[in-house]
Motif scaffolding. Structure first.
Motif, short mmCIF file in Angstrom:
data_model
loop_
_atom_site.label_atom_id
_atom_site.label_comp_id
_atom_site.label_asym_id
_atom_site.label_seq_id
_atom_site.Cartn_x
_atom_site.Cartn_y
_atom_site.Cartn_z
N PRO A 55 0.84 -1.21 0.00
CA PRO A 55 0.00 0.00 0.00
C PRO A 55 0.87 1.26 0.00
O PRO A 55 2.01 1.22 0.47
CB PRO A 55 -0.79 -0.13 1.31
N PRO A 56 0.36 2.37 -0.52
CA PRO A 56 -0.97 2.51 -1.12
C PRO A 56 -0.95 2.08 -2.60
O PRO A 56 0.05 2.28 -3.28
CB PRO A 56 -1.25 4.00 -1.00
N PHE A 57 -2.06 1.48 -3.05
CA PHE A 57 -2.19 1.14 -4.46
C PHE A 57 -3.67 1.18 -4.85
O PHE A 57 -4.55 1.11 -3.99
CB PHE A 57 -1.60 -0.25 -4.77
N THR A 58 -3.90 1.32 -6.14
CA THR A 58 -5.26 1.41 -6.67
C THR A 58 -5.72 0.05 -7.16
O THR A 58 -5.00 -0.61 -7.93
CB THR A 58 -5.32 2.43 -7.83
N LEU A 59 -6.88 -0.38 -6.71
CA LEU A 59 -7.43 -1.66 -7.15
C LEU A 59 -7.86 -1.59 -8.63
O LEU A 59 -7.99 -0.52 -9.20
CB LEU A 59 -8.64 -2.04 -6.29
N GLY A 60 -8.11 -2.75 -9.20
CA GLY A 60 -8.61 -2.84 -10.57
C GLY A 60 -7.58 -3.43 -11.50
O GLY A 60 -6.65 -2.76 -11.94
N MET A 61 -7.73 -4.71 -11.86
CA MET A 61 -6.70 -5.43 -12.60
C MET A 61 -6.80 -5.27 -14.11
O MET A 61 -5.79 -5.39 -14.80
CB MET A 61 -6.77 -6.92 -12.25
N GLU A 62 -8.00 -5.04 -14.64
CA GLU A 62 -8.14 -4.99 -16.11
C GLU A 62 -9.07 -3.84 -16.49
O GLU A 62 -10.07 -3.58 -15.82
CB GLU A 62 -8.67 -6.31 -16.66
N VAL A 63 -8.73 -3.17 -17.58
CA VAL A 63 -9.48 -1.97 -17.96
C VAL A 63 -9.65 -1.90 -19.48
O VAL A 63 -8.94 -2.55 -20.24
CB VAL A 63 -8.78 -0.67 -17.50
N CYS A 64 -10.59 -1.05 -19.87
CA CYS A 64 -10.68 -0.57 -21.24
C CYS A 64 -10.60 0.95 -21.17
O CYS A 64 -11.25 1.57 -20.32
CB CYS A 64 -11.99 -1.01 -21.89
N GLY A 65 -9.80 1.53 -22.05
CA GLY A 65 -9.67 2.98 -22.04
C GLY A 65 -9.05 3.48 -23.33
O GLY A 65 -8.72 2.70 -24.23
N THR A 66 -8.87 4.78 -23.40
CA THR A 66 -8.31 5.43 -24.58
C THR A 66 -6.94 6.00 -24.26
O THR A 66 -6.76 6.66 -23.22
CB THR A 66 -9.25 6.55 -25.07
N VAL A 67 -5.98 5.74 -25.13
CA VAL A 67 -4.62 6.25 -24.95
C VAL A 67 -4.63 7.77 -25.09
O VAL A 67 -5.05 8.31 -26.13
CB VAL A 67 -3.65 5.62 -25.97
N ILE A 68 -4.16 8.48 -24.06
CA ILE A 68 -4.13 9.95 -24.12
C ILE A 68 -2.72 10.52 -23.99
O ILE A 68 -2.52 11.72 -24.21
CB ILE A 68 -5.06 10.58 -23.06
N ALA A 69 -1.74 9.68 -23.65
CA ALA A 69 -0.35 10.15 -23.57
C ALA A 69 0.60 8.97 -23.62
O ALA A 69 0.25 7.86 -23.19
CB ALA A 69 -0.12 10.97 -22.30
N HIS A 70 1.80 9.23 -24.16
CA HIS A 70 2.85 8.21 -24.23
C HIS A 70 3.97 8.54 -23.25
O HIS A 70 4.27 9.71 -23.01
CB HIS A 70 3.47 8.16 -25.64
N GLY A 71 4.59 7.48 -22.73
CA GLY A 71 5.83 7.67 -22.01
C GLY A 71 6.98 7.82 -22.98
O GLY A 71 6.81 7.68 -24.20
N PRO A 72 8.19 8.10 -22.48
CA PRO A 72 9.36 8.23 -23.35
C PRO A 72 9.57 6.99 -24.22
O PRO A 72 9.42 5.86 -23.75
CB PRO A 72 10.51 8.41 -22.35
N ASP A 73 9.86 7.20 -25.49
CA ASP A 73 10.19 6.14 -26.45
C ASP A 73 8.99 5.27 -26.83
O ASP A 73 9.16 4.26 -27.51
CB ASP A 73 11.31 5.23 -25.92
N VAL A 74 7.79 5.62 -26.42
CA VAL A 74 6.59 4.87 -26.79
C VAL A 74 5.92 5.54 -27.99
O VAL A 74 5.70 6.75 -27.98
CB VAL A 74 5.59 4.77 -25.62
N THR A 75 5.61 4.76 -29.00
CA THR A 75 4.92 5.29 -30.18
C THR A 75 3.61 4.58 -30.47
O THR A 75 2.80 5.07 -31.25
CB THR A 75 5.82 5.18 -31.42
N ALA A 76 3.41 3.41 -29.86
CA ALA A 76 2.19 2.64 -30.08
C ALA A 76 1.76 2.00 -28.77
O ALA A 76 2.59 1.67 -27.92
CB ALA A 76 2.43 1.57 -31.15
N PRO A 77 0.43 1.86 -28.61
CA PRO A 77 -0.67 2.24 -29.49
C PRO A 77 -0.75 3.77 -29.64
O PRO A 77 -0.37 4.51 -28.74
CB PRO A 77 -1.91 1.71 -28.78
#
Length: 319
Positions: A55-77
């Motif tokens: 702890p602390p951590f956020t529950l919820g193991m699986e999600v559906c969502g929309t990509v709104i930002a990339h981390g460094p060196d990420v181009t996909a999705p």
């Protein structure tokens, strides 16, 4: 943003205001549309799951969502892509960061609520029945906890694979859900002798067990020779001790199965399985069942539904 967090294993999870996360190398930031709940979320809230973070951590193991930002060196999705991902935690929130490599594009015809609860339940049953138990057409599949999140998908997938499916659940309402998913025979664990009822139907060749406890023992006693028992979990809270003499005499195989473990040692098995499941869904072969869609602010109620066995199929949280 809002996040439903575990801050202390001796206190209930709570909805908190937290800083917006920033994606790191290899990660994407998602605007979360829906989060599918799993029995493992209850165990994580109690600190008893095998992969529980500190702890602390956020529950919820699986999600559906929309990509709104990339981390460094990420181009996909690409930004704007709708994806489903099993991240292990972080899903019961407005936004979350997840590994880009684990994100899978979601078909246009699949609603977010369906996609959010698809990967773990269907992935567990498909890989367990195909890879581990090697279920064959014409065999008899016994599914315990058949109206639950993974049990119901085992009924559906087992039937799609050509098995005769015996569904075990508690009460007429839950058995009706299993019947709608394709079960050939129904057994009420509350009122019937499960062992005797299964044996009267000719016994079981494969047992799918997410429950454990007394039902595991009953199923073991109803196994045919060379049967396979897949140990999925222990929703009853009782981890059974396996009598090796029965396993020996009847040439029974007891198979352990942990879907999330494949992320660490055979990710291709997971991705191949999910690709086949997505194709089955697109072809209309799978009909996911969601009993409750609950807003994030009522997340505690969603966990209570699962803990008290009031849900069938999946429970989904929507921010």
């Amino acid at each position: 943003m809002r996040a439903f967090q575990v801050t202390d294993f001796n206190a209930p999870p709570n909805l908190a205001r937290v800083e917006l996360p920033t994606p790191k190398t290899g990660e994407v930031l998602l605007e979360i549309a829906a989060c599918g709940l799993n029995f493992a979320d209850l165990l994580m809230a109690d600190g008893t799951y095998q992969d529980t973070p500190a702890p602390p951590f956020t529950l919820g193991m699986e999600v559906c969502g929309t990509v709104i930002a990339h981390g460094p060196d990420v181009t996909a999705p690409a930004i704007g892509t709708r994806v489903a991902v099993f991240g292990g935690q972080g899903g019961m929130a407005d936004k979350g960061v997840f590994p880009a490599a684990l994100c899978r594009p979601v078909p246009d015809q699949m609603p977010a609520e369906t996609a959010a609860g698809f990967m773990v339940a269907y992935g567990t049953s498909h890989l367990a029945l195909t890879r581990r138990a090697q279920l064959k057409a014409g065999e008899t599949l016994l599914v315990l906890g058949a109206a639950g999140g993974v049990g119901l998908t085992a009924v559906e997938i087992g039937k799609a694979m050509g098995a005769t499916v015996i569904a075990v659940a508690r009460g007429a309402d839950k058995l009706a859900v299993a019947r709608a998913a394709g079960a050939d025979h129904l057994i009420d664990s509350h009122t019937e002798d499960v062992k005797a009822a299964v044996k009267a139907l000719g016994g079981a060749d494969v047992v799918y067990d997410p429950v454990g406890g007394a039902l595991f023992k009953a199923a073991l006693g109803a196994c045919n020779r060379e049967a396979r028992i897949i140990v999925i979990g222990f929703a009853s809270g009782d981890i059974p001790q396996i009598p090796a003499n029965i396993v020996l005499v009847k040439n029974i195989t007891v198979i352990g199965f942990y879907w999330g473990g494949y992320l660490g040692f055979n990710r291709k098995a997971l991705t191949d399985s999910l690709a086949e499941l997505m194709a089955w869904y697109a072809a209309g072969r799978l009909k996911p069942h969601i009993s409750h869609v609950i807003p994030l602010e009522n997340a505690a109620d969603a966990l209570a539904l699962m803990r008290t066995r009031q849900s069938t199929g999946k429970v989904v949280i929507t921010p």
